[in-house]
Design an enzyme around this catalytic site. Sequence first.
Site, mmCIF file in Angstrom:
data_model
loop_
_atom_site.group_PDB
_atom_site.id
_atom_site.type_symbol
_atom_site.label_atom_id
_atom_site.label_comp_id
_atom_site.label_asym_id
_atom_site.label_seq_id
_atom_site.Cartn_x
_atom_site.Cartn_y
_atom_site.Cartn_z
ATOM 1 N N ASP A 186 0.830 -1.202 0.000
ATOM 2 C CA ASP A 186 0.000 0.000 0.000
ATOM 3 C C ASP A 186 0.867 1.255 0.000
ATOM 4 O OD1 ASP A 186 1.072 -0.177 2.539
ATOM 5 O OD2 ASP A 186 -0.819 -0.004 3.602
ATOM 6 N N ASN A 245 -6.996 0.149 14.166
ATOM 7 C CA ASN A 245 -8.449 -0.029 13.993
ATOM 8 C C ASN A 245 -8.765 -1.321 13.231
ATOM 9 O OD1 ASN A 245 -7.525 0.602 11.476
ATOM 10 N ND2 ASN A 245 -9.004 2.229 11.068
ATOM 11 N N HIS A 268 -7.228 -2.326 10.477
ATOM 12 C CA HIS A 268 -7.006 -2.294 9.030
ATOM 13 C C HIS A 268 -5.827 -3.174 8.630
ATOM 14 C CE1 HIS A 268 -4.305 1.551 9.321
ATOM 15 N NE2 HIS A 268 -3.533 0.512 9.234
ATOM 16 N N GLU A 288 -9.631 -0.417 5.046
ATOM 17 C CA GLU A 288 -10.115 0.186 6.292
ATOM 18 C C GLU A 288 -11.451 -0.440 6.716
ATOM 19 O OE1 GLU A 288 -8.381 2.277 7.974
ATOM 20 O OE2 GLU A 288 -7.535 3.902 6.780
HETATM 21 C C1 GLP Z 1 -0.127 1.696 8.123
HETATM 22 C C2 GLP Z 1 0.382 0.993 6.876
HETATM 23 C C3 GLP Z 1 0.190 -0.499 6.966
HETATM 24 C C4 GLP Z 1 0.762 -0.979 8.270
HETATM 25 C C5 GLP Z 1 -0.049 -0.414 9.410
HETATM 26 C C6 GLP Z 1 0.507 -0.739 10.778
HETATM 27 O O1 GLP Z 1 -1.402 2.169 7.951
HETATM 28 N N1 GLP Z 1 -0.266 1.480 5.712
HETATM 29 O O2 GLP Z 1 0.812 -1.134 5.863
HETATM 30 O O3 GLP Z 1 0.757 -2.381 8.316
HETATM 31 O O4 GLP Z 1 -0.165 0.974 9.315
HETATM 32 O O5 GLP Z 1 1.652 0.036 11.013
HETATM 33 P P1 GLP Z 1 2.586 -0.102 12.288
HETATM 34 O O6 GLP Z 1 3.308 -1.370 12.115
HETATM 35 O O7 GLP Z 1 3.493 1.091 12.240
HETATM 36 O O8 GLP Z 1 1.698 -0.088 13.463
#
Ligand code: GLP
Length: 242
Positions: A68, A136, A138, A143
């Site tokens: 993403d 949340n 996702h 989302e």
């Molecule tokens: C972001 C990224 C995701 C990632 C998620 C969790 O929104 N787009 O690809 O997996 O958050 O991130 P983190 O590992 O920093 O909590």
Amino acid sequence: MLRPIVLPDYKTLSQRAAELVVAELRAKPTSLLCLASGSTPTRTYELLALEGAKEPTLFEHCSIIKLDDWGGLSPGDRATCDSQLRTTLVSPLGLTERYVAFESNPLDPNAECARIEAWLDQNGPIDISVLGLGINGHLGFTEPAENLQPFAHVAELSQASLAHAMLAKSDVRPTYGLTLGMADLIQSRCILLLVSGSTKRDPLQRLLGGRLSTEFPASMLQVHPNVLLICDAAAYPESVST
Ligand code: GLP
């Protein structure tokens, strides 16, 4: 039901995740890896880059697709998922030629998603997805919503996503997300879901509660037969209830 492997800390989680990716690559050197960004997998990618320096042939035949990115940030903006992945893994391993990624600020975001989905259609399915858990629920930028998109799509970002620490590196606020969809992920041969830190305790508790809900996209992983959920002690909820 997802059964987490609970490890003492972030360091051991990262080591285990890197070992698992290496084992999958040894079993299938031509693997297509789908990689999330964010803070959770960073150390895993650094360890993989170190493995690649020791054993360059390990990554010789694999490809990477980025899960993403933040839409509206210039390519090269330090806050993009692309920059993060290039810095930690793609460039150190010299994989630029076999790396496919959403452009973060395309002229036509829907056409960009169609380009990525067409590539995946030709070159997929994904062998190994390395995913993080959004606060949340996702996955990528899929989302919480009444309906989930199966394939690559332009996403409306939640407030939780817009509060992500990655964005502190940029003065620009993303206006949308670009992400692979739930069917793309569910078609992965193997999924590695990494969960670390006390801020993930509540979402992990909800995930382990076992309900399937589009309002908590990570719960959809329960329909997948080969998910490895690895968390550290800080993220593991003391009581898991349904
Ligand atoms: C972001 C990224 C995701 C990632 C998620 C969790 O929104 N787009 O690809 O997996 O958050 O991130 P983190 O590992 O920093 O909590």
